[in-house]
Scaffold this motif. Structure first.
Motif, short mmCIF file in Angstrom:
data_model
loop_
_atom_site.label_atom_id
_atom_site.label_comp_id
_atom_site.label_asym_id
_atom_site.label_seq_id
_atom_site.Cartn_x
_atom_site.Cartn_y
_atom_site.Cartn_z
N HIS A 279 36.41 32.55 25.74
CA HIS A 279 37.51 33.40 26.16
C HIS A 279 38.80 32.61 26.00
N THR A 281 43.17 32.98 26.90
CA THR A 281 44.15 33.68 27.73
C THR A 281 45.46 33.77 26.98
N THR A 286 46.84 37.90 29.91
CA THR A 286 45.69 38.74 29.56
C THR A 286 44.57 37.89 28.99
N GLU A 287 43.37 38.08 29.51
CA GLU A 287 42.23 37.30 29.03
C GLU A 287 41.46 38.10 27.99
N ARG A 289 37.98 38.10 25.62
CA ARG A 289 36.66 37.49 25.45
C ARG A 289 36.19 37.68 24.01
#
Length: 642
Positions: A279, A281, A286-287, A289
């Motif tokens: 993941h 950021t 906002t993350e 994946r």
């Protein structure tokens, strides 16, 4: 129900939203058809159909992508063909390059065959044409078509973008079924979309085989791809990533990954290996994946299946092969493998000589995989495919700010990237003379100094060079340095052409088994004879392309001669079936002329039969116009039947 043509004209006159089915789509396309192309809904002209020669030219222009595309077309058809759909692949001009269909089905539309051109200008609103015009996923359900002739059809098309974000094709499914439910068609569209994603990802990963690939999932569930080098610079982005991350669609320049995401070098791997979850950021918090894929061997096909243990060379053209598999049963290649194995620990440079397509790059990768350096990087540079101005910086690296457009953090260069491993210099004969001098210094000293930097770095690299040029002639012409040639030629391996190989028949049969056999497609004896007699100027690369496209063109599960799109070789004349006058010599000159006539007549008959009476196709195979072929038919007393 309002008459179809009148409904469309009324919708265009009133504007979007004023009539059912006249919202933004298909109103925009209907409007173009009327106002830009001057089409009338009730008057559909014939769909253009180009010649076999034009189809071949269009396919050759996309050869590197079609290797992947044919497999995906077959897979897609295995899913949607069960409910009556056919599958087509067109180029960016709407020209149909491949089709998979059950031509005996009541749902089949014969206007979809290879060579047909499905642009909006000719076919009105339709899946392929509108998809290519808008560059967007397009579903056209029944009376959303512009022409009344097509309102029993439903089609769904997805645009295909190259790694540089240019539009190169459309993947489409079509069915002629007036009873088709809209919900069923919506499901078919999603299947096409997923196939297009797989195909585009395979091509992207092939293009950036030496880079780390980041596959990130956008909030809407669509994947996007980034290619990252060892210095964490983004060197490639697919069209979805460019749109989502607001990157330039064209004029893409490498930049640091940490301009987009919070710095986390541990998340990015630079060593080969299986995919791993990750993941990142974004700078706004906002993350995202996704998965990270370590670098793979250059030009390796991500979805290729492993080859049989003793397959002849080329049997696993798209995937990794061993040295034994590369050599097959060809004595000269077996001897070359023995030499390479005995010298593998010496580090001597290797020079591979041979025509284009014989498998020099495959040999280089196989040698690296079995060498003491197998755990270290395999790095490649094609000296002919890269602009002269970029070869130096790509090969030797550069310091930050060394030239206009250089990345702030600089670049290590291929020599440094290959440290401890193997550097493959393909098409070395095309390297510019002034760079040959610098390459020679690096090979002799083992030291690299990046452009714009006084810092010297020692490198330990196994160098493998390859070329299709006659280097002796290049040296005589002053285009290649003799001292560089002798520095590269620690071991010289001559790779024979396919037509010269003692195991040519086994190689062709292995290709058929791998490409056609796994799909249950057989090759007719007459087609196999053509494959065995063809001269194969493009060698293994041409062989795999020809068989792959024949699988897509074949009706049912049998490849016939005309599916190969190759010229049928003239067979020795059969004296029992020759004209009487040809069997009665009247002196040496007459005898020669009679034999020539026999050979020509036999060739014409073979081609007419192979093409099932299609004179245009036979003329193409024989390299003559239809008018000329008709004259020769008359001269030989051959009457066409049926």
């Amino acid at each position: 129900m309002m008459h179809h043509g009148r409904k469309i004209l009324e919708a265009v006159r009133l504007g979007p939203g004023r009539l059912p089915l006249a919202q933004d789509f298909p109103y925009r396309s209907w409007s173009r058809c009327v106002e830009e192309y001057g089409l009338e809904p009730g008057r559909c002209g014939p769909i253009p159909l180009v010649s076999h020669r034009e189809i071949n030219t269009a396919r050759e222009a996309l050869e590197d992508k079609l290797v992947f595309a044919y497999e995906e077309v077959d897979f897609l058809y295995s899913v949607v063909g069960k409910i009556g759909y056919c599958v087509t692949l067109t180029n960016a001009d709407g020209l149909t390059l491949a089709e998979r269909a059950d031509r005996s089905s009541r749902f089949y539309s014969d206007t979809e065959r290879p060579g047909s051109v499905w642009t909006e200008r000719f076919a009105g609103t339709n899946g392929v044409g509108t998809c290519l015009r808008d560059g967007a996923v397009t579903s056209v359900y029944q009376d959303e078509h512009f022409f009344e002739d097509f309102i029993e059809m439903s089609c769904a098309a997805v645009p295909l973008f190259a790694p540089d974000a240019s539009l190169w094709a459309a993947l489409n499914v079509t069915v002629r079924n007036p009873s088709l439910q809209r919900e069923t068609h919506a499901i078919a569209l999603e299947v096409v979309r997923k196939s297009a994603e797989r195909l585009s990802e395979a091509i992207f990963r092939r293009s950036h085989g030496e880079r780390t690939i980041l596959k990130l999932w956008k909030p809407d569930g669509e994947p996007c791809l980034l290619a990252v080098d060892a210095d964490h610079a983004v060197v490639g982005a697919d069209v979805a990533a460019r749109a989502f991350l607001k990157l330039p669609r064209t004029d893409f320049s490498p930049f640091s990954l940490w301009r987009l995401f919070a710095r986390d070098p541990a998340a990015i791997r630079n060593d080969p290996g299986p995919s791993l979850p990750m993941h990142l950021t974004r700078l706004d918090g906002t993350e995202l994946r996704g998965y990270v894929y370590g670098p793979s061997a250059p030009n390796a096909a991500p979805r290729a299946r492993p080859a049989p243990a003793r397959a002849p060379a080329g049997a696993a053209e798209a995937g990794g092969v061993t040295l034994d598999q590369w050599a097959g049963a060809e004595p000269r290649m077996t001897r070359s493998v023995d030499i390479l194995r005995r010298l593998s620990r010496t580090g001597l440079p290797i020079l591979l000589l041979g025509e284009t397509g014989v498998g020099k790059d495959t040999l280089a990768r196989a040698y690296h995989a079995e060498s003491p350096r197998a755990a270290q990087p395999f790095v490649a540079l094609n000296c002919a495919a890269m602009p002269e101005t970029l070869i130096e910086s790509e090969l030797f690296g550069y310091a930050g700010g060394a030239f206009t457009g250089a990345r702030k953090e600089g670049s290590a260069g291929r020599f440094v990237q290959a440290h401890g491993g193997t550097l493959f210099l393909d098409e070395i004969g095309d390297m510019p003379p002034h760079l040959q001098t610098r390459l020679l210094r690096v090979l002799e000293s083992g030291e690299v100094a990046p452009l714009g930097s006084g810092k010297i770095r020692k490198v330990d690299v196994q160098v493998i060079a390859a070329t299709n040029h006659r280097l002796e002639q290049r040296i005589a012409d002053g285009a290649f340095r003799a001292d560089l040639y002798y520095r590269l030629a620690g071991v010289i391996i001559h790779v024979p052409t396919l037509r010269e190989r003692a195991d040519k028949e086994a190689v062709i049969d292995a290709c058929i088994a791998r490409t056609a056999g796994r799909l249950g497609v057989r090759v007719a004896p007459a087609a196999r004879r053509i494959l065995l007699q063809h001269s194969w100027p493009g060698n293994l690369r041409e062989l795999y392309l020809v068989v792959s496209r024949a699988v897509s063109l074949a009706e049912g599960k049998l490849i016939e001669p005309h599916d190969l799109l190759l010229a049928v070789p003239a067979m020795p004349p059969d004296p029992l079936h020759a004209p009487p006058e040809a069997r009665t010599p009247a002196g040496p000159a007459a005898d020669v002329r009679a034999r020539l006539d026999e050979a020509e007549r036999a060739a014409i008959l073979d081609n007419i039969n192979a093409c099932r009476g299609d004179v245009a196709a036979a003329a193409h195979n024989l390299g003559m116009s239809r008018a000329t072929l008709y004259r020769r038919l008359k001269a030989h007393g051959i009457t066409r039947r049926g």
